[in-house]
Design a protein around this motif. Sequence first.
Motif, PDB file in Angstrom:
ATOM      1  N   VAL A 114       0.866  -1.176   0.000  1.00 17.72           N
ATOM      2  CA  VAL A 114       0.000   0.000   0.000  1.00 17.72           C
ATOM      3  C   VAL A 114       0.902   1.224   0.000  1.00 17.72           C
ATOM      4  CG1 VAL A 114      -2.031   1.086   0.999  1.00 17.72           C
ATOM      5  CG2 VAL A 114      -1.605  -1.349   1.411  1.00 17.72           C
ATOM      6  N   GLY A 115       0.853   1.972  -1.097  1.00 17.12           N
ATOM      7  CA  GLY A 115       1.755   3.107  -1.308  1.00 17.12           C
ATOM      8  C   GLY A 115       2.656   2.805  -2.489  1.00 17.12           C
ATOM      9  N   ARG A 116       2.958   3.850  -3.275  1.00 22.89           N
ATOM     10  CA  ARG A 116       3.744   3.658  -4.492  1.00 22.89           C
ATOM     11  C   ARG A 116       4.780   4.762  -4.655  1.00 22.89           C
ATOM     12  NH1 ARG A 116      -0.699   5.677  -9.068  1.00 22.89           N
ATOM     13  NH2 ARG A 116      -1.737   7.108  -7.658  1.00 22.89           N
ATOM     14  N   SER A 117       5.304   5.263  -3.547  1.00 28.25           N
ATOM     15  CA  SER A 117       6.277   6.352  -3.661  1.00 28.25           C
ATOM     16  C   SER A 117       7.591   5.819  -4.209  1.00 28.25           C
ATOM     17  CB  SER A 117       6.517   6.995  -2.301  1.00 28.25           C
ATOM     18  OG  SER A 117       7.284   6.134  -1.483  1.00 28.25           O
ATOM     19  N   ASN A 118       8.373   6.744  -4.802  1.00 26.33           N
ATOM     20  CA  ASN A 118       9.680   6.384  -5.351  1.00 26.33           C
ATOM     21  C   ASN A 118      10.631   5.846  -4.291  1.00 26.33           C
ATOM     22  OD1 ASN A 118       8.910   7.224  -7.878  1.00 26.33           O
ATOM     23  ND2 ASN A 118       9.863   9.250  -7.713  1.00 26.33           N
ATOM     24  N   ILE A 119      10.437   6.262  -3.043  1.00 25.02           N
ATOM     25  CA  ILE A 119      11.428   5.888  -2.034  1.00 25.02           C
ATOM     26  C   ILE A 119      11.029   4.668  -1.209  1.00 25.02           C
ATOM     27  CG2 ILE A 119      12.361   8.231  -1.923  1.00 25.02           C
ATOM     28  CD1 ILE A 119      10.933   8.613   0.714  1.00 25.02           C
ATOM     29  N   VAL A 120       9.753   4.341  -1.163  1.00 24.44           N
ATOM     30  CA  VAL A 120       9.361   3.152  -0.391  1.00 24.44           C
ATOM     31  C   VAL A 120       8.486   2.196  -1.208  1.00 24.44           C
ATOM     32  CG1 VAL A 120       8.493   2.234   1.780  1.00 24.44           C
ATOM     33  CG2 VAL A 120       9.290   4.596   1.716  1.00 24.44           C
ATOM     34  N   GLY A 121       7.267   2.587  -1.492  1.00 26.72           N
ATOM     35  CA  GLY A 121       6.296   1.647  -2.052  1.00 26.72           C
ATOM     36  C   GLY A 121       6.743   1.000  -3.349  1.00 26.72           C
ATOM     37  N   LEU A 122       7.128   1.812  -4.323  1.00 27.60           N
ATOM     38  CA  LEU A 122       7.520   1.271  -5.624  1.00 27.60           C
ATOM     39  C   LEU A 122       8.719   0.324  -5.518  1.00 27.60           C
ATOM     40  CD1 LEU A 122       7.194   1.360  -8.809  1.00 27.60           C
ATOM     41  CD2 LEU A 122       9.020   3.068  -8.695  1.00 27.60           C
ATOM     42  N   PRO A 123       9.853   0.774  -4.928  1.00 24.07           N
ATOM     43  CA  PRO A 123      10.986  -0.167  -4.897  1.00 24.07           C
ATOM     44  C   PRO A 123      10.717  -1.426  -4.085  1.00 24.07           C
ATOM     45  CG  PRO A 123      11.548   1.943  -3.827  1.00 24.07           C
ATOM     46  CD  PRO A 123      10.235   2.125  -4.500  1.00 24.07           C
ATOM     47  N   VAL A 124       9.981  -1.330  -3.011  1.00 29.92           N
ATOM     48  CA  VAL A 124       9.744  -2.558  -2.230  1.00 29.92           C
ATOM     49  C   VAL A 124       8.871  -3.531  -3.031  1.00 29.92           C
ATOM     50  CG1 VAL A 124       7.703  -2.006  -0.797  1.00 29.92           C
ATOM     51  CG2 VAL A 124       9.526  -3.381   0.151  1.00 29.92           C
ATOM     52  N   ALA A 125       7.932  -2.983  -3.796  1.00 34.80           N
ATOM     53  CA  ALA A 125       7.094  -3.840  -4.655  1.00 34.80           C
ATOM     54  C   ALA A 125       7.958  -4.557  -5.692  1.00 34.80           C
ATOM     55  CB  ALA A 125       6.015  -2.997  -5.343  1.00 34.80           C
ATOM     56  N   LEU A 126       8.882  -3.823  -6.307  1.00 33.64           N
ATOM     57  CA  LEU A 126       9.765  -4.425  -7.315  1.00 33.64           C
ATOM     58  C   LEU A 126      10.637  -5.510  -6.686  1.00 33.64           C
ATOM     59  CD1 LEU A 126      10.751  -1.104  -9.127  1.00 33.64           C
ATOM     60  CD2 LEU A 126       9.268  -2.918 -10.046  1.00 33.64           C
ATOM     61  N   MET A 127      11.126  -5.270  -5.494  1.00 31.83           N
ATOM     62  CA  MET A 127      11.975  -6.270  -4.831  1.00 31.83           C
ATOM     63  C   MET A 127      11.180  -7.532  -4.483  1.00 31.83           C
ATOM     64  SD  MET A 127      14.231  -3.757  -2.423  1.00 31.83           S
ATOM     65  CE  MET A 127      15.370  -5.009  -1.829  1.00 31.83           C
ATOM     66  N   LEU A 128       9.961  -7.362  -4.022  1.00 31.10           N
ATOM     67  CA  LEU A 128       9.126  -8.531  -3.713  1.00 31.10           C
ATOM     68  C   LEU A 128       8.829  -9.321  -4.990  1.00 31.10           C
ATOM     69  CD1 LEU A 128       6.717  -6.819  -1.176  1.00 31.10           C
ATOM     70  CD2 LEU A 128       8.271  -8.713  -0.647  1.00 31.10           C
ATOM     71  N   LEU A 129       8.619  -8.596  -6.086  1.00 34.78           N
ATOM     72  CA  LEU A 129       8.370  -9.252  -7.372  1.00 34.78           C
ATOM     73  C   LEU A 129       9.566 -10.114  -7.775  1.00 34.78           C
ATOM     74  CD1 LEU A 129       6.465  -9.475  -9.857  1.00 34.78           C
ATOM     75  CD2 LEU A 129       7.712  -7.535 -10.835  1.00 34.78           C
ATOM     76  N   HIS A 130      10.775  -9.556  -7.631  1.00 36.11           N
ATOM     77  CA  HIS A 130      11.960 -10.331  -8.006  1.00 36.11           C
ATOM     78  C   HIS A 130      12.177 -11.525  -7.087  1.00 36.11           C
ATOM     79  CE1 HIS A 130      12.924  -7.679 -11.170  1.00 36.11           C
ATOM     80  NE2 HIS A 130      13.152  -6.651 -10.406  1.00 36.11           N
ATOM     81  N   LYS A 131      11.629 -11.443  -5.895  1.00 34.57           N
ATOM     82  CA  LYS A 131      11.706 -12.589  -4.985  1.00 34.57           C
ATOM     83  C   LYS A 131      10.502 -13.498  -5.187  1.00 34.57           C
ATOM     84  CE  LYS A 131      14.900 -10.661  -1.730  1.00 34.57           C
ATOM     85  NZ  LYS A 131      15.978 -11.573  -2.149  1.00 34.57           N
ATOM     86  N   ASN A 132       9.831 -13.334  -6.313  1.00 33.03           N
ATOM     87  CA  ASN A 132       8.782 -14.263  -6.767  1.00 33.03           C
ATOM     88  C   ASN A 132       7.474 -14.216  -5.987  1.00 33.03           C
ATOM     89  OD1 ASN A 132      10.134 -15.306  -9.030  1.00 33.03           O
ATOM     90  ND2 ASN A 132      11.400 -16.566  -7.687  1.00 33.03           N
ATOM     91  N   ALA A 133       7.215 -13.095  -5.309  1.00 33.75           N
ATOM     92  CA  ALA A 133       5.857 -12.888  -4.803  1.00 33.75           C
ATOM     93  C   ALA A 133       4.979 -12.433  -5.972  1.00 33.75           C
ATOM     94  CB  ALA A 133       5.856 -11.815  -3.722  1.00 33.75           C
ATOM     95  N   THR A 134       3.690 -12.694  -5.874  1.00 34.62           N
ATOM     96  CA  THR A 134       2.714 -12.049  -6.755  1.00 34.62           C
ATOM     97  C   THR A 134       2.383 -10.732  -6.072  1.00 34.62           C
ATOM     98  OG1 THR A 134       1.831 -14.173  -7.435  1.00 34.62           O
ATOM     99  CG2 THR A 134       0.405 -12.250  -7.751  1.00 34.62           C
ATOM    100  N   VAL A 135       2.607  -9.618  -6.769  1.00 39.71           N
ATOM    101  CA  VAL A 135       2.570  -8.328  -6.084  1.00 39.71           C
ATOM    102  C   VAL A 135       1.433  -7.457  -6.588  1.00 39.71           C
ATOM    103  CG1 VAL A 135       3.859  -6.209  -5.605  1.00 39.71           C
ATOM    104  CG2 VAL A 135       5.063  -8.397  -5.722  1.00 39.71           C
ATOM    105  N   GLN A 136       0.664  -6.934  -5.655  1.00 39.32           N
ATOM    106  CA  GLN A 136      -0.357  -5.947  -6.008  1.00 39.32           C
ATOM    107  C   GLN A 136       0.025  -4.616  -5.367  1.00 39.32           C
ATOM    108  OE1 GLN A 136      -4.377  -6.428  -4.428  1.00 39.32           O
ATOM    109  NE2 GLN A 136      -5.180  -5.913  -6.442  1.00 39.32           N
ATOM    110  N   ILE A 137      -0.005  -3.560  -6.186  1.00 37.58           N
ATOM    111  CA  ILE A 137       0.358  -2.233  -5.692  1.00 37.58           C
ATOM    112  C   ILE A 137      -0.908  -1.392  -5.565  1.00 37.58           C
ATOM    113  CG2 ILE A 137       1.852  -0.214  -6.026  1.00 37.58           C
ATOM    114  CD1 ILE A 137       3.543  -1.940  -7.953  1.00 37.58           C
ATOM    115  N   CYS A 138      -1.206  -0.976  -4.337  1.00 38.39           N
ATOM    116  CA  CYS A 138      -2.411  -0.177  -4.063  1.00 38.39           C
ATOM    117  C   CYS A 138      -1.997   1.242  -3.680  1.00 38.39           C
ATOM    118  CB  CYS A 138      -3.192  -0.796  -2.914  1.00 38.39           C
ATOM    119  SG  CYS A 138      -3.756  -2.478  -3.262  1.00 38.39           S
ATOM    120  N   HIS A 139      -2.935   2.171  -3.811  1.00 46.19           N
ATOM    121  CA  HIS A 139      -2.621   3.579  -3.560  1.00 46.19           C
ATOM    122  C   HIS A 139      -3.917   4.330  -3.320  1.00 46.19           C
ATOM    123  CE1 HIS A 139      -3.837   3.714  -7.725  1.00 46.19           C
ATOM    124  NE2 HIS A 139      -2.950   2.753  -7.950  1.00 46.19           N
ATOM    125  N   SER A 140      -3.843   5.641  -3.333  1.00 41.87           N
ATOM    126  CA  SER A 140      -5.023   6.430  -2.954  1.00 41.87           C
ATOM    127  C   SER A 140      -6.180   6.276  -3.940  1.00 41.87           C
ATOM    128  CB  SER A 140      -4.647   7.911  -2.819  1.00 41.87           C
ATOM    129  OG  SER A 140      -4.402   8.482  -4.089  1.00 41.87           O
TER     130      SER A 140
END
Lengths: 294, 294
Positions: free
Chosen positions: B167-193
């Motif tokens: 939850v959150g897609r900022s350049n400094i937290v939400g977006l990069p953490v989502a990308l890292m989880l994706l590379h670790k083979n999670a299925t990732v959903q990115i939610c926001h406002s």
Amino acid sequence: MSEPTIIDGKATSAAILDEIKAEVDALKENGCQPGLATVLVGDRPDSATYVRMKHARCQDVGITSFDTKLPGDVTQDELLAKVSELNADPAVHGILIQLPLPSHINEETILSAVSLEKDVDGFHPLNIGKLAMKDREPTFVPCTPRGCIELLERYHVDIAGKHAVVVGRSNIVGLPVALMLLHKNATVQICHSRTPDLKECVQRADIVIAAVGKARLIEGDWLKQGATVIDVGMNSIDAPETKRGYRMVGDVDFESAKAVAGAITPVPGGVGPMTIAMLLRNTVDGAKRTCAQK
Amino acid sequence: MSEPTIIDGKATSAAILDEIKAEVDALKENGCQPGLATVLVGDRPDSATYVRMKHARCQDVGITSFDTKLPGDVTQDELLAKVSELNADPAVHGILIQLPLPSHINEETILSAVSLEKDVDGFHPLNIGKLAMKDREPTFVPCTPRGCIELLERYHVDIAGKHAVVVGRSNIVGLPVALMLLHKNATVQICHSRTPDLKECVQRADIVIAAVGKARLIEGDWLKQGATVIDVGMNSIDAPETKRGYRMVGDVDFESAKAVAGAITPVPGGVGPMTIAMLLRNTVDGAKRTCAQK
Ligand SMILES: NC(=O)C1=CN([C@@H]2O[C@H](COP(=O)(O)OP(=O)(O)OC[C@H]3O[C@@H](n4cnc5c(N)ncnc54)[C@H](OP(=O)(O)O)[C@@H]3O)[C@@H](O)[C@H]2O)C=CC1
Ligand SMILES: NC(=O)C1=CN([C@@H]2O[C@H](COP(=O)(O)OP(=O)(O)OC[C@H]3O[C@@H](n4cnc5c(N)ncnc54)[C@H](OP(=O)(O)O)[C@@H]3O)[C@@H](O)[C@H]2O)C=CC1
């Protein structure tokens, strides 16, 4: 059960090519001649076909195209030298390295060597970084993802506030299209081969982007009623009844999907022709920027 | 209803700092002295506190720290000159520009000016591009996202094949953490406002990363039984009963979430201390690379 909208990539790309042709004509009157260079390594027949199609479309709209063919055993240094030469050539506004490259060549090294100002494929990591980040402008948007978004927009499909499921996470399709949908305010879920319950994920999507490479993986009963389906897949399957002995199908089972979807792209004639149109769009955008700096 | 695992960021970061101290000691014996430069513009008290904490942790582990304070009305060119100076300084292996910058300064310009080899924050678009792409190695991984992943890994939380909701897609937290989880083979959903049904999305997650900045937005009944919850949020709320008059809470309502989650980070004492530990980790990694090249 009403008939879905067939999202016609062939007609849409033809309209875009007309727009591009008009722009190229105007640029030429101002002394700016857009040019695209392709680099083909080896003799894969599918790659050769794609390159040929790109040159034909360039010709249609008035973009000069430069054709470099290198043998499959070219060294990485020779290929890099060719890229440098094209980087320095003022007549070239876009450089397209046809993928895949032979396995003895490091794809990352080659793609990173293409000048950012000529990276019409949009695969440079700096470009992808800007595409990924909020409030940054990539120099070029990768062609196939841009084609998908363009289809959604030209068919007035709402993206903001919708649920998008992207199946596939490749650097060239799945990942960038997911990032673009996110910036357009969709809630985006990225699925891949390690997703345990792909069907359930797809069932919740208002917009499905299929970029998997598995013939007819996604069936009609996987879809939410009225969903928009963009099928990027291009898979050849045996078709003994045809002259060539094979035919192309998407990652979505078109027949069963048609009965549930609100709008859907066919394969062929969906995303495929849009990819080339976006390549020419990027080349002309690049030429405009370069000519404006003169 | 069993008690959840409390993911202790304070203890984990202390253990990491011990590991880093041992590495720094070994580096010093080999004549390599890691150094971190911070740049603070203006006099925001929260920013000043963060910078002070970073220097204190540097001192704990033996990293030299360089402190640059500039007035709030510094010009962009003066700030750029400072960044160039630090880029050129061989004693500096990491440069941290404390954000936010005053509004008359273009954050993108400043962050892009930091040498890639010293971008310990990992915010350079080239770095984010490599983080986003498959099979590319970023030079540095952004600190807070790296801290989240490190907590999951040190607590042996399975990521591959799991559903992660960020939850959150900022350049400094939400977006990069989502990308890292994706590379670790999670299925990732990115939610926001703009996500219409946030609660339903969170309810399907095996792993929830909350990086929103809204005090206690996510409540216990939003969670799947047994979910792992990483709460990045740092929100100050009125607390007249305390001496300072306020206290910090996360984006998750810890009390109600504790009753449902399988594992959860507290705020404070969760992700916060991990961020600084990862900054020092990045600085030492940078120093190692530079010293190895000598
Ligand atoms: N129309 C056009 O212009 C273009 C069409 N294409 C076509 O699009 C398709 C995808 O291309 P591309 O992205 O390059 O392919 P890649 O092989 O690089 O990526 C395929 C992706 O699909 C995922 N995947 C594979 N099998 C499954 C499965 N059973 N369930 C869920 N996910 C799965 C993979 O997951 P994982 O990451 O876990 O391996 C991977 O992320 C192909 O058919 C290609 O021909 C491609 C480019 C242009
Ligand atoms: N522990 C640590 O070391 C650190 C903690 N933090 C903390 O983490 C939190 C997030 O920080 P940061 O990423 O910088 O914040 P930003 O404000 O940059 O981003 C917040 C994100 O949350 C989304 N959002 C806002 N409101 C809602 C809502 N009601 N429902 C769903 N999504 C919402 C926004 O959506 P949209 O994009 O649509 O606006 C945005 O993507 C803050 O509390 C911050 O203090 C941050 C950095 C380090």
